[in-house]
Motif scaffolding. Sequence first.
Motif, short mmCIF file in Angstrom:
data_model
loop_
_atom_site.label_atom_id
_atom_site.label_comp_id
_atom_site.label_asym_id
_atom_site.label_seq_id
_atom_site.Cartn_x
_atom_site.Cartn_y
_atom_site.Cartn_z
N TRP A 33 0.82 -1.22 0.05
CA TRP A 33 -0.02 0.30 -0.07
C TRP A 33 0.93 1.30 -0.15
CZ3 TRP A 33 -4.37 -0.88 4.16
CH2 TRP A 33 -5.16 -2.03 3.88
N VAL A 34 0.49 1.94 -0.88
CA VAL A 34 1.56 3.14 -1.17
C VAL A 34 0.59 4.53 -0.45
CG1 VAL A 34 2.45 4.95 -2.61
CG2 VAL A 34 2.48 2.53 -3.06
N LEU A 35 1.07 5.40 0.40
CA LEU A 35 0.38 6.27 1.19
C LEU A 35 0.39 7.45 -0.14
CD1 LEU A 35 -0.86 7.86 3.60
CD2 LEU A 35 1.23 8.36 4.14
N LEU A 36 -0.81 7.89 -0.23
CA LEU A 36 -1.01 8.95 -1.37
C LEU A 36 -1.25 10.33 -0.55
CD1 LEU A 36 -3.35 7.21 -3.67
CD2 LEU A 36 -1.01 7.55 -3.87
N HIS A 37 -1.99 10.41 0.31
CA HIS A 37 -2.50 11.77 1.10
C HIS A 37 -2.90 11.42 2.43
CE1 HIS A 37 -2.97 13.58 -3.12
NE2 HIS A 37 -3.96 12.50 -3.29
N VAL A 38 -2.67 12.41 3.32
CA VAL A 38 -3.13 12.43 4.60
C VAL A 38 -3.66 13.80 4.66
CG1 VAL A 38 -2.29 12.66 7.14
CG2 VAL A 38 -0.99 11.30 5.59
N VAL A 39 -5.16 13.58 5.17
CA VAL A 39 -6.03 14.69 4.99
C VAL A 39 -6.46 14.86 6.80
CG1 VAL A 39 -8.19 15.73 4.48
CG2 VAL A 39 -6.81 14.31 2.84
N GLN A 40 -6.33 15.98 7.27
CA GLN A 40 -6.67 16.40 8.48
C GLN A 40 -7.87 17.36 8.46
OE1 GLN A 40 -3.14 17.44 10.50
NE2 GLN A 40 -2.74 15.39 11.27
N MET A 125 -7.29 11.44 8.09
CA MET A 125 -7.69 10.28 6.89
C MET A 125 -6.38 10.06 6.21
SD MET A 125 -10.81 9.59 4.23
CE MET A 125 -10.48 11.30 3.77
N ARG A 126 -6.00 8.94 5.89
CA ARG A 126 -4.85 8.36 5.27
C ARG A 126 -5.32 7.79 3.94
NH1 ARG A 126 0.47 8.10 8.43
NH2 ARG A 126 0.05 9.48 10.15
N VAL A 127 -4.97 8.24 2.78
CA VAL A 127 -5.32 7.54 1.47
C VAL A 127 -4.36 6.79 1.10
CG1 VAL A 127 -6.14 8.13 -0.86
CG2 VAL A 127 -6.88 9.62 1.17
N PHE A 128 -4.62 5.37 0.78
CA PHE A 128 -3.71 4.55 0.21
C PHE A 128 -4.14 3.86 -1.13
CE2 PHE A 128 -3.20 4.10 4.82
CZ PHE A 128 -1.71 4.01 5.27
N TYR A 129 -3.16 3.62 -1.92
CA TYR A 129 -3.25 2.99 -3.10
C TYR A 129 -2.70 1.50 -3.08
CZ TYR A 129 -2.34 1.53 -8.00
OH TYR A 129 -2.28 0.69 -9.04
N ASP A 130 -3.65 0.82 -3.27
CA ASP A 130 -3.29 -0.85 -3.19
C ASP A 130 -2.40 -1.45 -4.52
OD1 ASP A 130 -2.91 -3.54 -2.70
OD2 ASP A 130 -5.04 -3.76 -2.34
N GLU A 131 -1.19 -1.47 -4.45
CA GLU A 131 -0.40 -2.00 -5.68
C GLU A 131 -0.59 -3.24 -5.86
OE1 GLU A 131 3.55 -0.96 -4.82
OE2 GLU A 131 3.52 1.05 -5.92
N THR A 132 -1.18 -4.13 -5.21
CA THR A 132 -1.30 -5.60 -5.17
C THR A 132 -2.40 -5.67 -6.51
OG1 THR A 132 -2.96 -5.85 -3.67
CG2 THR A 132 -0.54 -6.20 -3.13
#
Length: 183
Positions: A33-40, A125-132
Amino acid sequence: MMLSCTTLVIVLLLSQARSFLSPLEDSNVPEEWVLLHVVQGHIGAGNYSYLRLNHDGRIILHMQSLKGDADLYVSDKTLHPKFDTYKLQSATCGHDIVVVPGDFTRPVGIGIYGHPSHRESEFEMRVFYDETVHQDPFEKGSYEEEHKQKKSGHSAEREFEEEESILWTILIGLLKIILEILF
């Protein structure tokens, strides 16, 4: 005996303080999982805050309510999802997780709702991209089909604008005639 109990209490308090200071830094997050954004943000009781997700692929939204209770609503049909117009949701007290499938139409609307049980809610909120999950570019059809769909969507908008423009022209013409008659 007393010294070991004190040490145990201190270790327990330090681990709790560590989890409080970094609530979403979880060792359970896979390396793929690649962290794309962190939104507060902050949200008032009974209010919504909206975000737009444009990234393709399978996206994981991890949201932690730092204060109060923020809930998560997601839709690929509207950019302003609410408790009655959503496709995916997580409404827990604390940690909310939503997995946005890769086949959702982009942009995806994300609604964050401040639960009325608290005057204000604070979230991260942390937004992840699933590379799998690998996307097949030929999965949804050919380029021509996508191009035709986009064209038909634009032509419907164009027709509506032309109708609106014609109506305004007629209305302005009628007003000119009325003004000429009166004056």
